[in-house]
Design a protein around this motif. Structure first.
Motif, PDB file in Angstrom:
ATOM      1  N   PHE A 116       1.058  -1.223   0.031  1.00  0.00           N
ATOM      2  CA  PHE A 116      -0.041  -0.122   0.152  1.00  0.00           C
ATOM      3  C   PHE A 116       1.011   1.302   0.029  1.00  0.00           C
ATOM      4  O   PHE A 116       0.535   2.081  -0.643  1.00  0.00           O
ATOM      5  CB  PHE A 116      -0.914   0.017   1.099  1.00  0.00           C
ATOM      6  CG  PHE A 116      -2.115  -1.212   1.112  1.00  0.00           C
ATOM      7  CD1 PHE A 116      -2.545  -1.578   0.122  1.00  0.00           C
ATOM      8  CD2 PHE A 116      -2.892  -1.276   2.231  1.00  0.00           C
ATOM      9  CE1 PHE A 116      -3.465  -2.469  -0.061  1.00  0.00           C
ATOM     10  CE2 PHE A 116      -3.723  -2.301   2.132  1.00  0.00           C
ATOM     11  CZ  PHE A 116      -4.176  -2.779   1.130  1.00  0.00           C
ATOM     12  N   ASP A 117       1.824   1.330   0.891  1.00  0.00           N
ATOM     13  CA  ASP A 117       2.678   2.407   1.096  1.00  0.00           C
ATOM     14  C   ASP A 117       3.632   2.632   0.054  1.00  0.00           C
ATOM     15  O   ASP A 117       3.911   3.683  -0.733  1.00  0.00           O
ATOM     16  CB  ASP A 117       3.241   2.663   2.335  1.00  0.00           C
ATOM     17  CG  ASP A 117       1.995   2.722   3.355  1.00  0.00           C
ATOM     18  OD1 ASP A 117       1.182   3.161   3.172  1.00  0.00           O
ATOM     19  OD2 ASP A 117       2.440   2.253   4.534  1.00  0.00           O
ATOM     20  N   ALA A 118       4.419   1.695  -0.127  1.00  0.00           N
ATOM     21  CA  ALA A 118       5.825   1.683  -1.073  1.00  0.00           C
ATOM     22  C   ALA A 118       5.294   1.472  -2.538  1.00  0.00           C
ATOM     23  O   ALA A 118       6.099   2.081  -3.389  1.00  0.00           O
ATOM     24  CB  ALA A 118       6.775   0.424  -0.773  1.00  0.00           C
ATOM     25  N   CYS A 119       4.529   0.673  -2.694  1.00  0.00           N
ATOM     26  CA  CYS A 119       4.202   0.379  -4.164  1.00  0.00           C
ATOM     27  C   CYS A 119       2.839   1.057  -4.779  1.00  0.00           C
ATOM     28  O   CYS A 119       2.532   1.216  -5.918  1.00  0.00           O
ATOM     29  CB  CYS A 119       3.837  -1.185  -4.410  1.00  0.00           C
ATOM     30  SG  CYS A 119       5.215  -1.914  -4.073  1.00  0.00           S
ATOM     31  N   GLY A 120       1.972   1.495  -3.758  1.00  0.00           N
ATOM     32  CA  GLY A 120       0.802   2.280  -4.270  1.00  0.00           C
ATOM     33  C   GLY A 120      -0.553   1.537  -4.634  1.00  0.00           C
ATOM     34  O   GLY A 120      -1.448   2.198  -5.176  1.00  0.00           O
ATOM     35  N   PHE A 121      -0.434   0.285  -4.057  1.00  0.00           N
ATOM     36  CA  PHE A 121      -1.835  -0.417  -4.337  1.00  0.00           C
ATOM     37  C   PHE A 121      -2.812   0.297  -3.214  1.00  0.00           C
ATOM     38  O   PHE A 121      -2.664   0.843  -2.394  1.00  0.00           O
ATOM     39  CB  PHE A 121      -1.683  -1.846  -3.973  1.00  0.00           C
ATOM     40  CG  PHE A 121      -0.979  -2.627  -4.979  1.00  0.00           C
ATOM     41  CD1 PHE A 121      -1.698  -3.156  -5.943  1.00  0.00           C
ATOM     42  CD2 PHE A 121       0.298  -2.748  -5.074  1.00  0.00           C
ATOM     43  CE1 PHE A 121      -1.194  -3.998  -7.165  1.00  0.00           C
ATOM     44  CE2 PHE A 121       1.237  -3.463  -6.216  1.00  0.00           C
ATOM     45  CZ  PHE A 121       0.350  -4.165  -7.098  1.00  0.00           C
ATOM     46  N   LYS A 122      -4.087  -0.067  -3.745  1.00  0.00           N
ATOM     47  CA  LYS A 122      -5.201   0.357  -2.950  1.00  0.00           C
ATOM     48  C   LYS A 122      -5.843  -0.726  -2.423  1.00  0.00           C
ATOM     49  O   LYS A 122      -6.123  -1.603  -3.094  1.00  0.00           O
ATOM     50  CB  LYS A 122      -6.180   1.383  -3.823  1.00  0.00           C
ATOM     51  CG  LYS A 122      -5.445   2.605  -4.356  1.00  0.00           C
ATOM     52  CD  LYS A 122      -5.009   3.393  -3.332  1.00  0.00           C
ATOM     53  CE  LYS A 122      -4.151   4.923  -4.210  1.00  0.00           C
ATOM     54  NZ  LYS A 122      -3.303   5.188  -3.382  1.00  0.00           N
ATOM     55  N   PRO A 123      -6.436  -0.544  -1.268  1.00  0.00           N
ATOM     56  CA  PRO A 123      -7.320  -1.623  -0.675  1.00  0.00           C
ATOM     57  C   PRO A 123      -8.603  -2.056  -1.357  1.00  0.00           C
ATOM     58  O   PRO A 123      -9.284  -0.838  -1.887  1.00  0.00           O
ATOM     59  CB  PRO A 123      -7.655  -1.225   0.964  1.00  0.00           C
ATOM     60  CG  PRO A 123      -7.018   0.165   1.199  1.00  0.00           C
ATOM     61  CD  PRO A 123      -6.509   0.576  -0.331  1.00  0.00           C
ATOM     62  N   THR A 124      -8.832  -3.349  -1.456  1.00  0.00           N
ATOM     63  CA  THR A 124     -10.110  -3.571  -2.183  1.00  0.00           C
ATOM     64  C   THR A 124     -10.537  -4.706  -1.554  1.00  0.00           C
ATOM     65  O   THR A 124     -10.262  -5.370  -0.460  1.00  0.00           O
ATOM     66  CB  THR A 124      -9.985  -4.055  -3.392  1.00  0.00           C
ATOM     67  OG1 THR A 124      -9.091  -5.129  -3.545  1.00  0.00           O
ATOM     68  CG2 THR A 124      -9.125  -2.892  -4.435  1.00  0.00           C
ATOM     69  N   THR A 125     -11.994  -4.919  -1.829  1.00  0.00           N
ATOM     70  CA  THR A 125     -12.552  -6.057  -1.240  1.00  0.00           C
ATOM     71  C   THR A 125     -12.423  -7.128  -2.121  1.00  0.00           C
ATOM     72  O   THR A 125     -12.418  -7.051  -3.279  1.00  0.00           O
ATOM     73  CB  THR A 125     -14.293  -5.998  -0.994  1.00  0.00           C
ATOM     74  OG1 THR A 125     -14.427  -4.727  -0.118  1.00  0.00           O
ATOM     75  CG2 THR A 125     -14.731  -6.911  -0.307  1.00  0.00           C
ATOM     76  N   ALA A 126     -12.192  -8.454  -1.672  1.00  0.00           N
ATOM     77  CA  ALA A 126     -11.867  -9.461  -2.489  1.00  0.00           C
ATOM     78  C   ALA A 126     -12.024 -10.816  -1.738  1.00  0.00           C
ATOM     79  O   ALA A 126     -12.269 -10.691  -0.451  1.00  0.00           O
ATOM     80  CB  ALA A 126     -10.081  -9.615  -2.839  1.00  0.00           C
ATOM     81  N   GLY A 127     -12.320 -11.960  -2.452  1.00  0.00           N
ATOM     82  CA  GLY A 127     -12.613 -13.219  -1.950  1.00  0.00           C
ATOM     83  C   GLY A 127     -11.578 -14.387  -2.132  1.00  0.00           C
ATOM     84  O   GLY A 127     -10.827 -14.018  -2.963  1.00  0.00           O
ATOM     85  N   LEU A 128     -11.754 -15.259  -1.402  1.00  0.00           N
ATOM     86  CA  LEU A 128     -10.731 -16.398  -1.389  1.00  0.00           C
ATOM     87  C   LEU A 128     -11.468 -17.709  -1.083  1.00  0.00           C
ATOM     88  O   LEU A 128     -12.126 -17.718  -0.172  1.00  0.00           O
ATOM     89  CB  LEU A 128      -9.427 -16.076  -0.669  1.00  0.00           C
ATOM     90  CG  LEU A 128      -8.472 -16.896  -0.636  1.00  0.00           C
ATOM     91  CD1 LEU A 128      -7.581 -17.068  -2.156  1.00  0.00           C
ATOM     92  CD2 LEU A 128      -7.300 -16.639   0.281  1.00  0.00           C
ATOM     93  N   ILE A 129     -11.167 -18.877  -1.736  1.00  0.00           N
ATOM     94  CA  ILE A 129     -11.561 -20.030  -1.544  1.00  0.00           C
ATOM     95  C   ILE A 129     -10.202 -20.794  -1.428  1.00  0.00           C
ATOM     96  O   ILE A 129      -9.351 -20.977  -2.213  1.00  0.00           O
ATOM     97  CB  ILE A 129     -12.496 -20.688  -2.480  1.00  0.00           C
ATOM     98  CG1 ILE A 129     -13.548 -19.889  -2.610  1.00  0.00           C
ATOM     99  CG2 ILE A 129     -12.521 -22.143  -1.941  1.00  0.00           C
ATOM    100  CD1 ILE A 129     -14.504 -20.468  -3.664  1.00  0.00           C
ATOM    101  N   ALA A 130      -9.909 -21.409   0.025  1.00  0.00           N
ATOM    102  CA  ALA A 130      -8.683 -22.338  -0.036  1.00  0.00           C
ATOM    103  C   ALA A 130      -9.066 -23.678  -0.939  1.00  0.00           C
ATOM    104  O   ALA A 130     -10.224 -24.315  -0.326  1.00  0.00           O
ATOM    105  CB  ALA A 130      -8.583 -22.668   1.458  1.00  0.00           C
ATOM    106  N   LEU A 131      -8.311 -24.202  -1.658  1.00  0.00           N
ATOM    107  CA  LEU A 131      -8.565 -25.418  -2.243  1.00  0.00           C
ATOM    108  C   LEU A 131      -7.897 -26.587  -1.824  1.00  0.00           C
ATOM    109  O   LEU A 131      -6.893 -26.864  -1.687  1.00  0.00           O
ATOM    110  CB  LEU A 131      -8.481 -25.262  -3.680  1.00  0.00           C
ATOM    111  CG  LEU A 131      -9.364 -24.093  -4.351  1.00  0.00           C
ATOM    112  CD1 LEU A 131      -8.928 -23.841  -5.971  1.00  0.00           C
ATOM    113  CD2 LEU A 131     -10.648 -24.281  -4.356  1.00  0.00           C
TER     114      LEU A 131
END
Length: 131
Positions: A116-131
């Motif tokens: 977020f700070d060094a690379c400039g990504f923005k927080p988002t809502t995401a989902g994940l399923i452990a397979l």
């Protein structure tokens, strides 16, 4: 110290396997990274200090407008020196030049400030399923 960053740079599987094992704290395994990235990736970035591989990031994609950062790794002694952020910056520029409109990343919470700070990504809502 001569740092270079190369998009789709040539690399040795042994060097990437060693870097990956040290960076992700697992035993070294014999992965054919070159075949993997050539088959599945938009590209990758190699960071070298006087020719020695000290950083690597893989950029996979959907063949359209979405690219994904995977396997960002910097040699232990070289962390927190800006190498990782520059790897991601090169990956972002090259992804944009390839026509991608989005660059995604997922990460463990300890890397939140890096992405977020060094690379400039923005927080988002995401989902994940452990397979």
């Amino acid at each position: 110290m001569t740092m270079t960053y190369e998009w789709r740079g040539d690399f040795d599987n042994v060097a990437v396997n060693a870097l990956h094992a040290a960076g992700f704290d697992h035993r070294s395994v014999d992965v054919d990274w070159l075949t993997r990235v050539q088959r599945h990736s938009l590209g990758w970035v190699c960071a070298r200090d006087d020719g020695e591989l000290v950083g690597f990031v893989n950029v996979v994609w959907d063949g359209g407008v979405h690219a994904f950062i995977l396997d960002t790794v910097v040699a232990g002694a070289r962390r927190r020196s800006g190498i990782g952020a520059e790897l991601v910056a090169v990956a972002a520029r090259q992804s944009r030049e390839a026509g991608c409109q989005w660059l995604h990343v997922d990460f463990v919470d300890d890397l939140r400030s890096f992405y977020f700070d060094a690379c400039g990504f923005k927080p988002t809502t995401a989902g994940l399923i452990a397979l």
